[in-house]
Design a protein around this motif. Structure first.
Motif, short mmCIF file in Angstrom:
data_model
loop_
_atom_site.label_atom_id
_atom_site.label_comp_id
_atom_site.label_asym_id
_atom_site.label_seq_id
_atom_site.Cartn_x
_atom_site.Cartn_y
_atom_site.Cartn_z
N LEU A 259 0.23 -1.36 -0.03
CA LEU A 259 0.11 -0.03 -0.21
C LEU A 259 0.80 1.73 -0.10
O LEU A 259 0.51 2.32 -0.22
CB LEU A 259 -0.85 0.15 1.31
CG LEU A 259 -2.44 -1.28 1.34
CD1 LEU A 259 -2.94 -1.06 2.35
CD2 LEU A 259 -3.06 -0.49 0.10
N THR A 260 2.17 1.86 0.73
CA THR A 260 3.14 2.60 0.99
C THR A 260 3.40 2.57 -0.67
O THR A 260 3.83 3.64 -0.90
CB THR A 260 3.60 2.21 2.32
OG1 THR A 260 3.11 2.46 3.34
CG2 THR A 260 4.42 3.60 2.74
N ALA A 261 4.19 1.41 -0.82
CA ALA A 261 5.35 1.83 -2.04
C ALA A 261 4.52 1.90 -3.40
O ALA A 261 5.46 2.15 -3.99
CB ALA A 261 6.01 0.38 -1.99
N ALA A 262 3.39 0.64 -3.80
CA ALA A 262 3.13 0.87 -4.83
C ALA A 262 2.43 2.23 -5.66
O ALA A 262 2.95 2.81 -6.69
CB ALA A 262 1.36 0.66 -5.13
N PRO A 263 2.01 2.93 -4.62
CA PRO A 263 2.25 4.72 -5.17
C PRO A 263 2.83 4.94 -6.03
O PRO A 263 2.96 5.32 -7.32
CB PRO A 263 1.41 5.71 -4.51
CG PRO A 263 0.06 4.53 -3.22
CD PRO A 263 1.56 3.39 -3.56
N THR A 264 3.88 5.44 -5.18
CA THR A 264 5.20 5.98 -6.17
C THR A 264 6.21 5.15 -6.98
O THR A 264 6.41 5.39 -8.08
CB THR A 264 6.13 5.87 -4.35
OG1 THR A 264 5.76 6.79 -3.48
CG2 THR A 264 7.18 6.92 -5.64
N VAL A 265 6.13 3.25 -7.17
CA VAL A 265 6.35 2.58 -7.72
C VAL A 265 5.47 2.88 -9.19
O VAL A 265 6.65 3.03 -10.47
CB VAL A 265 6.69 1.06 -7.38
CG1 VAL A 265 6.70 0.28 -8.81
CG2 VAL A 265 7.74 1.19 -6.72
N PHE A 266 4.34 2.82 -9.35
CA PHE A 266 3.74 2.73 -10.05
C PHE A 266 3.73 4.06 -10.72
O PHE A 266 3.40 4.28 -12.91
CB PHE A 266 2.33 1.76 -9.96
CG PHE A 266 2.39 0.59 -9.91
CD1 PHE A 266 3.01 -0.34 -10.75
CD2 PHE A 266 2.42 -0.17 -8.81
CE1 PHE A 266 2.88 -1.61 -11.06
CE2 PHE A 266 2.84 -1.44 -8.38
CZ PHE A 266 2.70 -2.27 -9.26
#
Length: 449
Positions: A259-266
């Protein structure tokens, strides 16, 4: 005084008229419960998942607006998780002492104030503070509706009512990021929190005007902190609880890493728009819900231990594969030293495998954690929830502190979580025969219905 839909109302004055604030509880058969009650409870329960997920696509915009480093928005999610961890373990006892309505009413008022604070924040520190306050308050709407179900019904009626709440909790995480992502095409991230404040205000209004008190005064318990601490200490010493509870907790660690990493990753690395990320989030949520439905269909036919073992094996395979794919992407980068777009499909595929299994791991771990806690099931459930949110906040904090220009931190932490779940699964005792038998009997009854 009995209302037409079978709810018993308290009398507020000598004339016999029920006041707008009248308390109520069901004394009728479960089928006599008003049709609007599950909708009302669902509306209140949805505050938690909506507030967790709807602003995820806004992470990059939030960081840019507040002049913060890439990935630092994860700290606001960490603050939210810490608040939920505190609230999970306190709201239950408070509602047992003061009733269901008052703690939820106070909680929603404070949640509304906290959401307004988020909307007007001028720094990441302010945002974290108001998210913490809002989370502690929002915990009331996460914990207490389940207690209301126990107050109002029992047996199959309670199971059916609870299933409606769980359905809402499953559907909302799919819709919230999609709506948030689409909204960001037209409004700023601050407007999302103004909408959250309006949502909180509607909850306050419903609690004031419509929501009945479901816990009679005679059934309320004294609030004794020392006794409560002793109870939690006894629960923590029980092997089946602590091992299964930590499987459940690290399942949360895995989910909140994503949840925390995915917005930045994608959005930052792969260039997704917030709307596109919201749709991808929905795909992952569908995988989790689909796995939970498979789990429900297999209950009673396959033992909980076997289902947990197979799901954990698949989760570890998915997490190892994700790390390998990310390492290859970092080893052979594309233009501007970014991971190649062609790596997107295998990364999404590996994440679907790893995250989807949580729909099987979570329920079976919770069954094991509560297997010997019949006398204090509510406290044990709250304790397990606190562990999950505490580990989730640790995952969010770690992601916020690690580099945000590569998916590597996400892949490493997801594998760590999968391996830790495996370790504690090995250490857990076998599920008692009577619990397995009860699960099989319940599953058979459900299939007959």
């Amino acid at each position: 005084m009995a209302s037409p839909d079978g709810i018993t109302l308290s009398v507020s004055d000598t004339s016999g008229a029920a006041s707008p604030q009248a308390a109520a509880r069901s004394e009728a058969e479960p089928g006599a419960l008003p049709t609007w009650l599950p909708i009302l409870l669902g509306f209140l329960t949805a505050v938690g998942p909506v507030s967790t997920d709807i602003y995820l696509p806004a992470f990059p915009a939030l960081e840019k607006s507040l002049h913060a480093a890439a990935g630092s928005a994860g700290m606001t999610l960490s603050a939210w998780m810490i608040g939920l961890a505190i609230g999970q373990i306190t709201m239950g006892p408070l509602s047992d002492r003061f009733g269901r309505r008052i703690p939820m009413l106070v909680g929603m008022i404070v949640y509304t104030i906290g959401s307004v604070g988020c909307a007007i924040s001028t720094s990441m520190l302010e945002m974290c503070f108001f998210r913490l306050v809002a989370a502690i308050a929002a915990s009331a709407s996460i914990v207490i509706p389940s207690a209301c179900v126990r107050d109002l019904s029992s047996g199959n009626a309670a199971a059916k009512l609870m299933s409606k709440l769980i359905l809402i909790q499953g559907v909302v995480p799919i819709l919230a990021p999609m709506l948030g992502g689409m909204a960001l095409s037209y409004i700023s991230w601050r407007a999302i929190f103004w909408v959250s404040a309006i949502y909180g205000g509607l909850c306050v209004l419903l609690l004031l005007r419509v929501f009945p008190e479901t816990l009679p005064t005679d059934n309320r318990r004294e609030l004794r902190p020392l006794s409560l601490l002793q109870r939690y200490a006894n629960i923590a010493r029980e092997r089946s609880f602590i091992t299964n509870g930590l499987v459940w907790g690290f399942c949360g660690f895995l989910s909140f890493t994503y949840l925390t990493a995915a917005p930045t990753v994608f959005e930052h690395i792969f260039g997704f728009t917030p709307a596109h990320y919201g749709m991808l989030f929905g795909l992952f949520a569908v995988c989790m819900i689909g796995a939970s439905q498979i789990n429900g269909a297999l209950v009673g036919r396959v033992s909980a231990g076997h289902m947990l073992g197979w799901a954990l094996t698949v989760s570890v395979i998915g997490a190892v594969s994700l790390l390998v794919v990310v390492m290859l992407g970092d080893q052979y980068p594309g233009p501007n030293h970014h991971i190649r777009p062609i790596m997107l499909i295998p990364i999404v595929g590996c994440m679907m495998i790893t995250l989807g299994t949580t729909g099987i791991i979570g329920p079976n771990a919770m069954v094991g954690a509560l297997s010997n806690q019949a006398q204090f099931a509510g406290s044990a459930s709250a304790f397990a929830g606190t562990m999950q949110y505490a580990l989730g906040s640790l995952a969010s904090t770690a992601i916020g502190l690690l580099p945000a220009d590569t998916p590597m931190p996400m892949a490493v932490l997801m594998l760590f979580a999968a391996l830790m779940m495996g370790v504690f699964a090995v250490l857990r005792p076998s599920l008692p025969h009577n619990v397995e038998q009860a699960m099989k009997t319940h599953a058979a009854e459900q299939r007959e219905e």
